[in-house]
Design a protein around this motif. Structure first.
Motif, short mmCIF file in Angstrom:
data_model
loop_
_atom_site.label_atom_id
_atom_site.label_comp_id
_atom_site.label_asym_id
_atom_site.label_seq_id
_atom_site.Cartn_x
_atom_site.Cartn_y
_atom_site.Cartn_z
N CYS A 30 89.20 42.81 22.81
CA CYS A 30 87.77 42.55 22.69
C CYS A 30 87.60 41.04 22.55
N LEU A 31 86.85 40.42 23.44
CA LEU A 31 86.68 38.97 23.46
C LEU A 31 85.50 38.58 22.57
N VAL A 32 85.77 37.77 21.57
CA VAL A 32 84.70 37.24 20.70
C VAL A 32 84.65 35.74 20.90
N VAL A 33 83.49 35.25 21.33
CA VAL A 33 83.30 33.82 21.56
C VAL A 33 82.10 33.37 20.73
N SER A 34 82.11 32.09 20.33
CA SER A 34 81.02 31.60 19.48
C SER A 34 80.85 30.10 19.67
N GLY A 35 79.69 29.60 19.28
CA GLY A 35 79.44 28.17 19.42
C GLY A 35 78.33 27.70 18.49
N GLN A 36 78.54 26.53 17.91
CA GLN A 36 77.50 25.91 17.09
C GLN A 36 76.35 25.45 17.99
N GLY A 37 75.14 25.80 17.61
CA GLY A 37 73.98 25.34 18.35
C GLY A 37 73.68 26.12 19.61
N TRP A 38 74.43 27.17 19.88
CA TRP A 38 74.10 28.00 21.03
C TRP A 38 72.73 28.66 20.81
N PRO A 39 71.85 28.66 21.80
CA PRO A 39 70.57 29.36 21.65
C PRO A 39 70.79 30.86 21.48
N ALA A 40 70.24 31.43 20.41
CA ALA A 40 70.45 32.85 20.14
C ALA A 40 69.90 33.72 21.27
N GLY A 41 68.89 33.22 21.98
CA GLY A 41 68.29 34.01 23.05
C GLY A 41 69.14 34.12 24.30
N LEU A 42 70.24 33.37 24.37
CA LEU A 42 71.08 33.39 25.57
C LEU A 42 72.41 34.08 25.36
N VAL A 43 72.75 34.45 24.13
CA VAL A 43 74.09 34.99 23.90
C VAL A 43 74.28 36.36 24.57
N GLY A 44 73.20 37.11 24.75
CA GLY A 44 73.33 38.38 25.46
C GLY A 44 73.76 38.18 26.89
N LEU A 45 73.18 37.17 27.56
CA LEU A 45 73.56 36.85 28.93
C LEU A 45 75.01 36.38 28.99
N VAL A 46 75.41 35.57 28.01
CA VAL A 46 76.79 35.08 27.97
C VAL A 46 77.76 36.24 27.79
N ALA A 47 77.47 37.14 26.84
CA ALA A 47 78.34 38.28 26.60
C ALA A 47 78.47 39.14 27.85
N GLY A 48 77.36 39.35 28.56
CA GLY A 48 77.39 40.14 29.77
C GLY A 48 78.24 39.50 30.85
N ARG A 49 78.10 38.17 31.03
CA ARG A 49 78.88 37.48 32.06
C ARG A 49 80.37 37.53 31.75
N ILE A 50 80.74 37.34 30.47
CA ILE A 50 82.15 37.36 30.10
C ILE A 50 82.72 38.77 30.24
N ALA A 51 81.96 39.77 29.82
CA ALA A 51 82.42 41.16 29.94
C ALA A 51 82.63 41.52 31.41
N ASP A 52 81.72 41.09 32.27
CA ASP A 52 81.86 41.38 33.70
C ASP A 52 83.06 40.66 34.31
N ARG A 53 83.26 39.42 33.91
CA ARG A 53 84.32 38.61 34.52
C ARG A 53 85.71 39.11 34.13
N PHE A 54 85.88 39.47 32.86
CA PHE A 54 87.22 39.83 32.37
C PHE A 54 87.38 41.34 32.17
N ASN A 55 86.31 42.09 32.41
CA ASN A 55 86.31 43.54 32.24
C ASN A 55 86.86 43.95 30.87
N ARG A 56 86.35 43.28 29.87
CA ARG A 56 86.67 43.57 28.47
C ARG A 56 85.38 43.51 27.67
N PRO A 57 85.29 44.28 26.58
CA PRO A 57 84.11 44.14 25.72
C PRO A 57 84.04 42.72 25.17
N CYS A 58 82.84 42.22 25.00
CA CYS A 58 82.66 40.84 24.55
C CYS A 58 81.53 40.76 23.53
#
Length: 255
Positions: A30-58
């Motif tokens: 399960c891939l967990v990624v994080s960042g200081q100052g990341w806009p909270a409204g965009l993390v869903g899009l980021v999680a979706g892109r990473i899950a699609d790219r690596f075919n792992r939950p994110c």
């Protein structure tokens, strides 16, 4: 504003990919990624892109340095119930909710490391190597000339589409490729023009594939492809066309 949002999203995805590159993907179930100052409204899009790219939950987490807390969004693969896993980590979270394929959470920053380790243990115990192989659920195989407005109207009657009622995908084989182009501000999208007898009054149909513009150089006009796609209407310039929203392509000999 939309261009700025897309640029910011692209930056976050690149940062997330860099974090994944520093992990052992064979061990990180399960891939967990994080960042200081990341806009909270965009993390869903980021999680979706990473899950699609690596075919792992994110799980992507936006950390707020001022409050010390993080807002996270999770996206999963079919074999892994992300909400059940997050529920098992509930003691590390301030709040959470969602469903089997997507969830949101709030977490204290200092708990992110323990949360990451626990999510990986859970995913490791529940997932096999076969679960990481991407697959598509295809409704049926048909000749693309069978696609017509009446069929699309019938498909629209099955809506609304979602996790419990996915939009049907179809497979067509050896479809002639007339033209290959890249589109988008950064040429990040692929657009094929296909020859399909009887469609759109000119025997051609557009077939876009989002975020796959880099494949254009490896394809050949005048050849054929096996396609997996969703047929849809495209209303543009006061006219209605049928288009194929691509989900995957493959050379015919690969079958």
């Amino acid at each position: 504003l939309n261009a700025q949002r897309q640029e910011e999203q692209g930056r976050l995805v690149e940062e997330a990919i860099e974090q994944v590159a520093r992990q052992d993907v064979t061990e990180a179930r399960c891939l967990v990624v994080s960042g200081q100052g990341w806009p909270a409204g965009l993390v869903g899009l980021v999680a979706g892109r990473i899950a699609d790219r690596f075919n792992r939950p994110c799980v992507a987490i936006a950390l707020d340095e001022a409050t010390g807390s993080g807002r996270g969004s999770a996206r999963s693969i079919p074999a892994f119930n992300i909400l059940e896993a997050i529920n098992a980590c509930g003691g590390l979270l301030q709040e959470y909710g969602g469903h089997a394929h997507a969830a949101g959470l709030k977490i204290v920053g200092e708990n992110v490391e323990d949360f990451t380790a626990q999510m990986n243990r859970l995913a490791g115990s529940m997932l096999s190597e076969e679960d990481f192989v991407p697959s598509l659920d295809v409704a049926m195989e048909l000749d693309p000339s069978e696609i017509c407005p009446n069929l699309l109207y019938e498909l629209q009657a099955l809506a609304p589409f979602g996790n419990a009622n996915p939009e049907p995908c179809f497979v067509s084989r050896s479809v002639p490729v007339v033209q290959i182009t890249r589109m988008g501000g950064e040429k990040q999208h692929l657009r094929l023009s296909l020859r399909v007898d009887g469609l759109n009054g000119n025997n051609t149909v557009a077939a876009p594939w989002w975020r796959h513009g880099d494949l254009a150089e490896g394809l050949q006009e005048g050849g054929t492809l096996d396609l997996c796609y969703k047929p849809q209407f495209n209303d543009w310039n006061n006219r209605r066309y049928i288009q194929f929203m691509l989900e995957d392509i493959q050379a015919p000999e690969a079958w």
